[in-house]
Design a protein around this motif. Structure first.
Motif, PDB file in Angstrom:
ATOM      1  N   ALA A  39       1.059  -1.286  -0.019  1.00  0.00           N
ATOM      2  CA  ALA A  39      -0.060  -0.011  -0.197  1.00  0.00           C
ATOM      3  C   ALA A  39       0.939   1.255  -0.873  1.00  0.00           C
ATOM      4  CB  ALA A  39      -0.956  -0.215   1.168  1.00  0.00           C
ATOM      5  N   ALA A  40       1.609   1.491   0.826  1.00  0.00           N
ATOM      6  CA  ALA A  40       2.479   2.927   1.167  1.00  0.00           C
ATOM      7  C   ALA A  40       3.617   2.645  -0.268  1.00  0.00           C
ATOM      8  CB  ALA A  40       3.699   1.925   2.060  1.00  0.00           C
ATOM      9  N   LEU A  41       4.174   1.833  -0.963  1.00  0.00           N
ATOM     10  CA  LEU A  41       4.548   1.593  -2.013  1.00  0.00           C
ATOM     11  C   LEU A  41       3.858   2.128  -3.256  1.00  0.00           C
ATOM     12  CD1 LEU A  41       7.016  -1.352  -2.536  1.00  0.00           C
ATOM     13  CD2 LEU A  41       7.529   1.019  -2.628  1.00  0.00           C
ATOM     14  N   GLY A  42       2.756   1.891  -3.145  1.00  0.00           N
ATOM     15  CA  GLY A  42       1.723   2.210  -4.668  1.00  0.00           C
ATOM     16  C   GLY A  42       1.256   3.549  -4.101  1.00  0.00           C
ATOM     17  N   ALA A  43       0.984   3.907  -2.778  1.00  0.00           N
ATOM     18  CA  ALA A  43       0.828   5.661  -2.814  1.00  0.00           C
ATOM     19  C   ALA A  43       2.262   6.568  -3.101  1.00  0.00           C
ATOM     20  CB  ALA A  43       1.027   5.898  -1.011  1.00  0.00           C
ATOM     21  N   THR A  44       3.327   6.062  -3.050  1.00  0.00           N
ATOM     22  CA  THR A  44       4.490   6.328  -2.802  1.00  0.00           C
ATOM     23  C   THR A  44       5.149   6.591  -5.176  1.00  0.00           C
ATOM     24  OG1 THR A  44       5.911   5.166  -1.476  1.00  0.00           O
ATOM     25  CG2 THR A  44       6.984   6.662  -3.046  1.00  0.00           C
ATOM     26  N   PHE A  45       4.734   5.430  -5.527  1.00  0.00           N
ATOM     27  CA  PHE A  45       4.596   5.568  -6.967  1.00  0.00           C
ATOM     28  C   PHE A  45       3.152   6.536  -7.271  1.00  0.00           C
ATOM     29  CE2 PHE A  45       7.923   2.116  -6.737  1.00  0.00           C
ATOM     30  CZ  PHE A  45       8.106   2.543  -7.977  1.00  0.00           C
ATOM     31  N   GLY A  46       2.603   6.538  -6.529  1.00  0.00           N
ATOM     32  CA  GLY A  46       1.216   7.450  -6.975  1.00  0.00           C
ATOM     33  C   GLY A  46       2.138   9.269  -7.454  1.00  0.00           C
ATOM     34  N   ILE A  47       2.603   9.226  -6.047  1.00  0.00           N
ATOM     35  CA  ILE A  47       2.936  10.828  -5.535  1.00  0.00           C
ATOM     36  C   ILE A  47       3.904  11.200  -7.150  1.00  0.00           C
ATOM     37  CG2 ILE A  47       4.031  12.195  -3.822  1.00  0.00           C
ATOM     38  CD1 ILE A  47       2.648  11.122  -2.384  1.00  0.00           C
ATOM     39  N   LEU A  48       5.176   9.764  -6.824  1.00  0.00           N
ATOM     40  CA  LEU A  48       6.108  10.236  -8.140  1.00  0.00           C
ATOM     41  C   LEU A  48       5.462  10.203  -9.610  1.00  0.00           C
ATOM     42  CD1 LEU A  48       8.998   7.170  -7.773  1.00  0.00           C
ATOM     43  CD2 LEU A  48       9.190   9.737  -6.627  1.00  0.00           C
ATOM     44  N   LEU A  49       4.355   9.403  -9.617  1.00  0.00           N
ATOM     45  CA  LEU A  49       3.592   9.721 -10.876  1.00  0.00           C
ATOM     46  C   LEU A  49       2.991  10.977 -10.867  1.00  0.00           C
ATOM     47  CD1 LEU A  49       2.627   9.929 -14.007  1.00  0.00           C
ATOM     48  CD2 LEU A  49       0.941   8.335 -12.795  1.00  0.00           C
ATOM     49  N   ALA A  97      -4.095  12.066 -19.514  1.00  0.00           N
ATOM     50  CA  ALA A  97      -4.527  10.274 -19.610  1.00  0.00           C
ATOM     51  C   ALA A  97      -2.990  10.145 -21.099  1.00  0.00           C
ATOM     52  CB  ALA A  97      -5.142  10.475 -21.432  1.00  0.00           C
ATOM     53  N   ILE A  98      -2.752  10.544 -21.526  1.00  0.00           N
ATOM     54  CA  ILE A  98      -1.315  10.355 -22.528  1.00  0.00           C
ATOM     55  C   ILE A  98      -0.140  10.021 -22.043  1.00  0.00           C
ATOM     56  CG2 ILE A  98      -0.029  11.041 -24.926  1.00  0.00           C
ATOM     57  CD1 ILE A  98      -2.444  12.357 -25.913  1.00  0.00           C
ATOM     58  N   VAL A  99      -0.405  10.953 -20.899  1.00  0.00           N
ATOM     59  CA  VAL A  99       1.767  10.991 -20.155  1.00  0.00           C
ATOM     60  C   VAL A  99       0.996   9.648 -18.855  1.00  0.00           C
ATOM     61  CG1 VAL A  99       2.160  11.497 -18.235  1.00  0.00           C
ATOM     62  CG2 VAL A  99       2.161  13.394 -20.418  1.00  0.00           C
ATOM     63  N   THR A 100       0.157   9.451 -18.619  1.00  0.00           N
ATOM     64  CA  THR A 100      -0.172   8.522 -17.809  1.00  0.00           C
ATOM     65  C   THR A 100      -0.506   6.788 -18.507  1.00  0.00           C
ATOM     66  OG1 THR A 100      -2.703   8.511 -17.689  1.00  0.00           O
ATOM     67  CG2 THR A 100      -1.438   9.466 -15.943  1.00  0.00           C
ATOM     68  N   LEU A 101      -0.714   6.894 -19.782  1.00  0.00           N
ATOM     69  CA  LEU A 101      -0.500   5.850 -20.550  1.00  0.00           C
ATOM     70  C   LEU A 101       0.774   5.128 -20.156  1.00  0.00           C
ATOM     71  CD1 LEU A 101      -2.842   5.354 -23.437  1.00  0.00           C
ATOM     72  CD2 LEU A 101      -0.883   4.837 -23.417  1.00  0.00           C
ATOM     73  N   GLY A 102       1.631   6.290 -20.929  1.00  0.00           N
ATOM     74  CA  GLY A 102       2.768   6.463 -21.102  1.00  0.00           C
ATOM     75  C   GLY A 102       3.825   6.198 -19.777  1.00  0.00           C
ATOM     76  N   PHE A 103       3.718   6.209 -18.657  1.00  0.00           N
ATOM     77  CA  PHE A 103       3.853   6.009 -17.452  1.00  0.00           C
ATOM     78  C   PHE A 103       3.268   4.513 -17.175  1.00  0.00           C
ATOM     79  CE2 PHE A 103       3.344   4.787 -12.728  1.00  0.00           C
ATOM     80  CZ  PHE A 103       4.689   5.697 -12.149  1.00  0.00           C
ATOM     81  N   GLY A 104       2.596   3.399 -17.599  1.00  0.00           N
ATOM     82  CA  GLY A 104       2.093   2.365 -16.908  1.00  0.00           C
ATOM     83  C   GLY A 104       3.009   1.085 -18.178  1.00  0.00           C
ATOM     84  N   GLU A 105       3.417   1.837 -19.265  1.00  0.00           N
ATOM     85  CA  GLU A 105       4.133   1.342 -20.029  1.00  0.00           C
ATOM     86  C   GLU A 105       5.549   1.269 -19.678  1.00  0.00           C
ATOM     87  OE1 GLU A 105       2.867  -0.380 -23.418  1.00  0.00           O
ATOM     88  OE2 GLU A 105       1.765  -0.542 -21.843  1.00  0.00           O
TER      89      GLU A 105
END
Ligand code: ADP
Ligand code: MG
Lengths: 235, 408
Positions: B176-186, B199-207
């Motif tokens: 959970a903490a790592l997820g939240a940290t990555f959420g902030i990083l993105l 939408a496009i930038v987040t799509l890129g992040f996921g890839e």
């Protein structure tokens, strides 16, 4: 209380404010009049830190706020009623008011302030659970003013409160503005295109043209000024 | 009821479709015998088919418009969906809730292990949907890379267990903490973006996350992934596969309840309202002193947190993770769950997840047409119920009269 010193603001390469200098003392109602596109709204956005100036200085109660974040500026006691009211359409009246008190933590005091505002605007009290977007234009204006007052501002910035409202509602709005000024000792900076009305409420006024302050005087003198009469009062 | 105009419209549509599909449905070049076959029968089928479909389509559109007119005339009861009517009536809502609770608890004993397993998967998607709902439904930030946080959680459990032998329950909060940290990083780089750009930038992040996992062999073991991840243990006792499946099902029920509780509280909190306000008018928010940066980052972090947790459960459930589980397609399914269910509506998202995840499982026979059915379902839903299966209550305006009815 508020002092703008040679403020210059740009949108990209377009200069919207040129050397704007304005001074407002505590307890005053001061108006800023000018035609469409003169830079009145930009002046308010600069004060709030939403469109920070490129050069010049803004002081609030002796403290420089030129490059502060908007939320810090609100917490110091400046709140704006934006042009076109901009209430949150899907939030209820109560929730809109709560957003005005976003930076405050004193729950009981917030409640008391809401009750006070509902006394001031009984129509809003009736509609407290209704979505903001379903209110009439006049009610939305009342809500927008109430929402800003929920922040307990020392200085209230009003951007064209008469815009798009029926004359009777406009009259009531200005009565409320005067009441807020006398009852709460809130200083008011009133931006208007409707110079006639604005100058009747305010004691002093500034005239803005093309991003520049061209004239400043007491409201009496401005109302008598030939240039102002021609340009803004339609004589 | 049927007018000449309607028939004419349907005929025109069918002619247009016959024309459109002519090259692929009628003409066939036979390269062996060097002749062109003309399959006129296909043309007839297309014509008749599209005629009927167009007719049905317009019939439903008309019905919907009639419904909208009725709603405007004040016949609200017709316009309020069933689920919400149940919700707003205490005498119906409580028993419905209790029944749903008993059903959920008894599920593993009524149905087979296979069904329980599928249900546990669906519950993972409920949690993912509720998490993404914070970002998309409440804060209005279109995030197409949500699966990245899911991957972060899954790999967190796989790797922490592989290297340090950490147990499921230890990694759950870490995920959970790592997820939240990555959420902030993105969140940081995309704060200024809105709508399509976001939408496009987040799509890129996921890839990016997926490609890193696929190519950084020393870290993530590449495309072959990590196997033999232990299932969760009950007070240190290792369970059989059968019992572990049921155990995971109950863990998911618990986690979903936790998610629902937290999201419900968030919705009615000041930060939840600030998300809605920010979605509606950023400038007005700034004028009220709402910190744009902090509010958006909170949404990203709180949304990603649930994806991190469900990732941990996913890894424990399948006992195997590899990058192929975290493609953009997953992000899109989760987004569809939120949109189809009803943006911002908790009940809607649950319904959306159950429909979208369970339906393909039970319609395996039609698996070839899965994508087609999915597409059609989305289009039909968006036309007839743009608010989703169970739209957010906030959307239906609340009048004083309605509030009084509730009290009495
Ligand atoms: N967001 C913006 N981007 C670019 N130019 C802007 C923007 N807002 C205002 N302007 C320009 O700045 C000038 C002053 O606008 P504004 O302050 O809104 O005037 P007023 O409120 O007096 O009608 C106008 O020329 C307008 O076109
Ligand atoms: Mg303006």
């Amino acid at each position: 209380m508020l002092k703008l010193q040679n403020v210059q603001t740009f949108y990209g390469n377009i200069q919207a404010l040129k050397d704007v200098t304005i001074q407002i003392s505590e307890g005053e109602i001061v108006s800023l009049i000018g035609s469409n596109g003169a830079g009145k709204s930009t002046t308010l956005m600069a004060i709030c830190g939403i469109v920070p100036p490129r050069s010049g200085e803004i002081l609030f109660m002796g403290q420089p706020i030129t490059h502060m974040e908007p939320d810090r500026i609100v917490s110091l006691g400046i709140c704006q009623v934006p042009e076109g009211r901009r209430i949150f359409p899907h939030l209820s009246v109560l929730e809109n008011l709560d957003m005005g008190a976003f930076l405050r933590k004193d729950r009981s005091q917030i409640k008391r302030d809401m009750e006070y505002l509902f006394e001031l605007f009984p129509l809003l009290a009736q509609r407290r659970h209704q979505a903001g977007g379903t209110l009439s234009g006049g009610e939305q204006q009342m809500l927008a003013i109430s929402r800003a007052l929920m922040a307990r501002p020392k200085l209230l910035l009003l951007d064209e409160p008469s815009l798009g409202l029926a004359p009777l509602i406009v009259k009531r709005t200005f009565e409320i503005v005067r009441k807020i000024n006398t009852e709460n000792k809130t200083t008011i900076f009133l931006v208007e295109q409707n110079a006639n009305l604005a100058l009747k409420v305010a004691a002093r006024g500034y005239v803005m043209e093309n991003g520049r302050i061209t004239l400043t005087d007491s409201s009496e003198n401005l109302l008598a000024n030939e240039g102002v009469k021609k340009a803004y009062l339609g004589f | 009821m049927i007018t000449f105009g309607q028939i004419k419209k349907a005929v025109l549509v069918s002619i247009w479709f016959m024309f459109l599909t002519f090259p692929i449905m009628v003409i066939r070049v036979n390269p062996v015998e060097h002749i062109v076959e003309w399959r006129w029968k296909n043309m007839l089928l297309v014509g008749v088919g599209s005629f009927i479909l167009s007719f049905v389509w317009h019939y439903f559109i008309r019905r919907k418009e009639l419904g909208a007119q009725k709603a405007e005339l004040g016949e609200w009861a017709e316009a309020i969906p069933l689920a919400q009517r149940i919700r707003s009536k205490k005498t119906l809502y409580k028993p419905a809730l209790v029944a749903a609770g008993i059903f959920a608890l008894a599920f593993p004993f009524i149905f087979s292990l296979y069904q329980t397993n599928i249900m546990a998967s669906a519950l993972i998607y409920v949690m993912l949907g509720l998490g993404l709902n914070i970002v998309v439904g409440l804060a209005g930030l279109l995030d197409l890379g949500y699966v990245a946080f899911y991957a972060v959680g899954a790999y967190a459990y796989a790797l922490l267990n592989y290297h340090f032998g950490l147990s499921f329950w230890m990694v759950l909060p870490i995920g959970a903490a790592l997820g939240a940290t990555f959420g902030i990083l993105l969140g940081f780089p995309v704060l200024r973006l809105r709508g399509d750009y976001l939408a496009i930038v987040t799509l890129g992040f996921g890839e990016i996350i997926r490609i890193i996992l696929e190519n950084w062999n020393e870290f993530s073991f590449g495309p072959s992934g990590i196997a033999n991840i232990p299932r969760p243990s009950l007070f240190g006792i290792d369970l059989s596969v059968h019992n572990a499946t049921i155990y995971i099902y109950y863990i998911m029920i618990g986690l979903c309840l936790l998610t629902i509780f937290v999201v419900n509280r968030l919705q009615d909190s000041r930060i939840g309202r600030a998300w809605i306000a920010l979605r509606e008018d950023e400038t007005a928010c700034q004028a009220m002193g709402i910190d744009k940066t902090k509010t958006k980052l909170t949404a990203f972090a709180l949304g990603a947190m649930w994806a991190g947790m469900s990732g941990v459960v996913f890894a424990a459930k399948t006992t195997f993770v590899n990058p192929a589980s975290f493609t953009i397609w997953e992000s899109i399914i989760i987004l569809c769950i939120v949109v189809l269910g009803g943006m911002g509506s908790i009940l809607g998202v649950i319904a959306g997840a159950l429909v979208l995840i369970l339906m393909p499982e039970y319609l395996r026979a039609l698996s070839e047409f899965r994508m087609l059915a999915f597409g059609i379902l989305l289009v039909v839903m968006m036309v007839f119920r743009p608010g989703g299966l169970i739209p957010n209550v906030r959307r239906t305006y609340k009048f004083e009269g309605v509030a009084n009815d509730e009290k009495s």
